[in-house]
Design an enzyme around this catalytic site. Structure first.
Site, mmCIF file in Angstrom:
data_model
loop_
_atom_site.group_PDB
_atom_site.id
_atom_site.type_symbol
_atom_site.label_atom_id
_atom_site.label_comp_id
_atom_site.label_asym_id
_atom_site.label_seq_id
_atom_site.Cartn_x
_atom_site.Cartn_y
_atom_site.Cartn_z
ATOM 1 C CG HIS A 99 -0.900 5.565 -1.453
ATOM 2 N ND1 HIS A 99 -1.713 4.637 -2.034
ATOM 3 C CD2 HIS A 99 -1.098 5.449 -0.111
ATOM 4 C CE1 HIS A 99 -2.401 3.997 -1.088
ATOM 5 N NE2 HIS A 99 -2.034 4.473 0.075
ATOM 6 C CD GLU B 116 -2.937 1.257 2.251
ATOM 7 O OE1 GLU B 116 -3.347 0.250 2.850
ATOM 8 O OE2 GLU B 116 -3.202 2.430 2.595
ATOM 9 C CG HIS C 109 -6.489 2.970 -0.239
ATOM 10 N ND1 HIS C 109 -6.840 4.296 -0.118
ATOM 11 C CD2 HIS C 109 -5.331 2.805 0.429
ATOM 12 C CE1 HIS C 109 -5.908 4.906 0.608
ATOM 13 N NE2 HIS C 109 -4.976 4.031 0.945
ATOM 14 C CG ASP D 7 -1.011 4.046 4.144
ATOM 15 O OD1 ASP D 7 -1.134 4.351 2.942
ATOM 16 O OD2 ASP D 7 -1.957 4.104 4.947
HETATM 17 C C1 GRE Z 1 -3.882 7.009 2.463
HETATM 18 O O1 GRE Z 1 -4.266 7.115 1.299
HETATM 19 O O2 GRE Z 1 -3.410 5.966 2.882
HETATM 20 C C2 GRE Z 1 -3.977 8.195 3.361
HETATM 21 C C3 GRE Z 1 -4.537 9.366 2.869
HETATM 22 C C4 GRE Z 1 -4.623 10.471 3.682
HETATM 23 C C5 GRE Z 1 -4.158 10.415 4.973
HETATM 24 C C6 GRE Z 1 -3.614 9.247 5.478
HETATM 25 C C7 GRE Z 1 -3.516 8.133 4.683
HETATM 26 O O3 GRE Z 1 -4.988 9.430 1.589
HETATM 27 O O4 GRE Z 1 -2.985 7.002 5.151
HETATM 28 ZN ZN ZN Z 2 -3.062 4.198 1.874
#
Ligand code: GRE
Ligand code: ZN
Length: 327
Positions: A10, A8, A164, A288
């Site tokens: 991004h 996970e 997600h 994350d």
């Molecule tokens: C995520 O996409 O995992 C996320 C966000 C915003 C804040 C925290 C977070 O999009 O983990």
């Molecule tokens: Zn995330």
């Protein structure tokens, strides 16, 4: 532990990065912004420093899901996936991709998933919760009949679907009152995502398509902790509580059709509980990034009080198997 695989993780494009700004205090936005826009520089240094060999990358949240116009969502998903494929091609030894999907249009989503997997070499899809269908707050969750052909395609392609989080729309968040601190990752993300996952289960989706695999982050969005109570209550009604259209108890589907990751939930108490309810074969390491730090995730995971066998499964080999990363 070396050789960890993280799921996970991004990135953002200039077009989608604004969606992440509300989650950062003004002072830390420049840092978050640069982390999201970077793919092969700082990110690879973080991975090298923390024993992460491979990241499966996904677009930030909610991005495609928040576009209240199906054709525009289709277009953005395609361009984001093409961009990601080009970035991965710079470091195919360190990155793989999850497809962003325009779930506003289930047929187009199925087609884009097929294109992403077959042509771009992506290993699955990551979708940020429900999709917005118009400007009036009409939304779609994916447990309805019109999504069944989409799930048939997911099953055919044999790739996991990462559900997600995103925030509920304002008008659907009245339960939080003026407690905005409960929105986002603190609570609302997990609640929204867990309910969506339960809707998928209760719809009978996994009876119709037993090959569909759903990935949940954050150690299962609190679901592992709630399984006994869900099924105990359902059992009062002989497994057919009102609106429950699946054949078996909730826990059966969680154990067969779901995988969970450690993203943004670096606590050994919760990990041990998840291992005890799901088993170590269904739990996968994730950080994350860039919303959490890779070193926080890695230092915690590398030292967590679990067996080395489980550490290797959760840190690496479960991902090799579930995403067929062996080559
Ligand atoms: C995520 O996409 O995992 C996320 C966000 C915003 C804040 C925290 C977070 O999009 O983990
Ligand atoms: Zn995330």
């Amino acid at each position: 532990m070396l050789g960890k695989i993280a799921l996970e993780e991004h990135f953002a494009t200039e077009e989608t990065i604004g969606d992440s700004q509300p989650y950062a205090p003004a002072a830390s936005w420049p840092e978050l912004r640069s982390r999201l826009l970077d793919i092969v520089d700082r990110r690879v240094r973080e991975m090298d420093a923390n024993g992460v060999e491979l990241m499966l990358l996904s677009l930030n949240s909610p991005a495609v899901q928040a576009i209240p116009h199906a054709a525009k969502a289709v277009d953005l998903a395609r361009r984001a996936n093409d961009f990601l494929a080009e970035e991965i091609a710079k470091r195919p030894d360190r990155f793989r991709g999850f497809a962003a999907l325009p779930m506003q249009h289930p047929e187009a989503a199925a087609e884009e998933l097929r294109r992403a997997v077959v042509e771009l070499g992506f290993v699955g899809a990551l979708v940020n919760g429900f999709s917005e269908l118009d400007e009036n707050g009409t939304t779609s969750h994916y447990d309805t009949e019109d999504h069944r052909p989409f799930w048939a395609e997911v099953e055919r392609l044999e790739v996991p679907f990462y559900l997600h989080p995103r925030n509920p729309l304002r008008q659907d968040a009245r339960v939080y009152g003026d407690h905005d601190w409960l929105l986002g990752p603190a609570w609302a993300f997990g609640h929204e995502t867990a309910v969506h996952a339960l809707r998928l289960i209760g719809s009978g989706l996994f009876d119709a398509h037993p090959g569909v695999r759903i990935v949940l982050g954050h150690l299962g969005e609190n679901l592992p902790y709630g399984l006994w109570r869900l099924d105990n209550h359902n059992a009062w009604h002989g497994q057919r509580a009102s609106g429950y259209r699946a054949r078996r108890p909730v826990a059966d589907y969680i154990l067969r059709n779901f995988l969970i990751t450690t993203s943004g939930n670096f606590t050994t108490q919760a990990l041990l509980s998840a291992i005890m309810s799901l088993g170590s074969d269904r739990i996968l390491f994730s950080t994350d990034w860039p919303f959490e730090n890779v070193d926080h995730a890695a230092h915690w995971f590398d030292a967590a009080s679990i067996s080395e066998t489980d550490r290797l499964k959760i840190g690496r080999t479960n991902a090799l198997r579930e995403f067929r990363l062996g080559g």
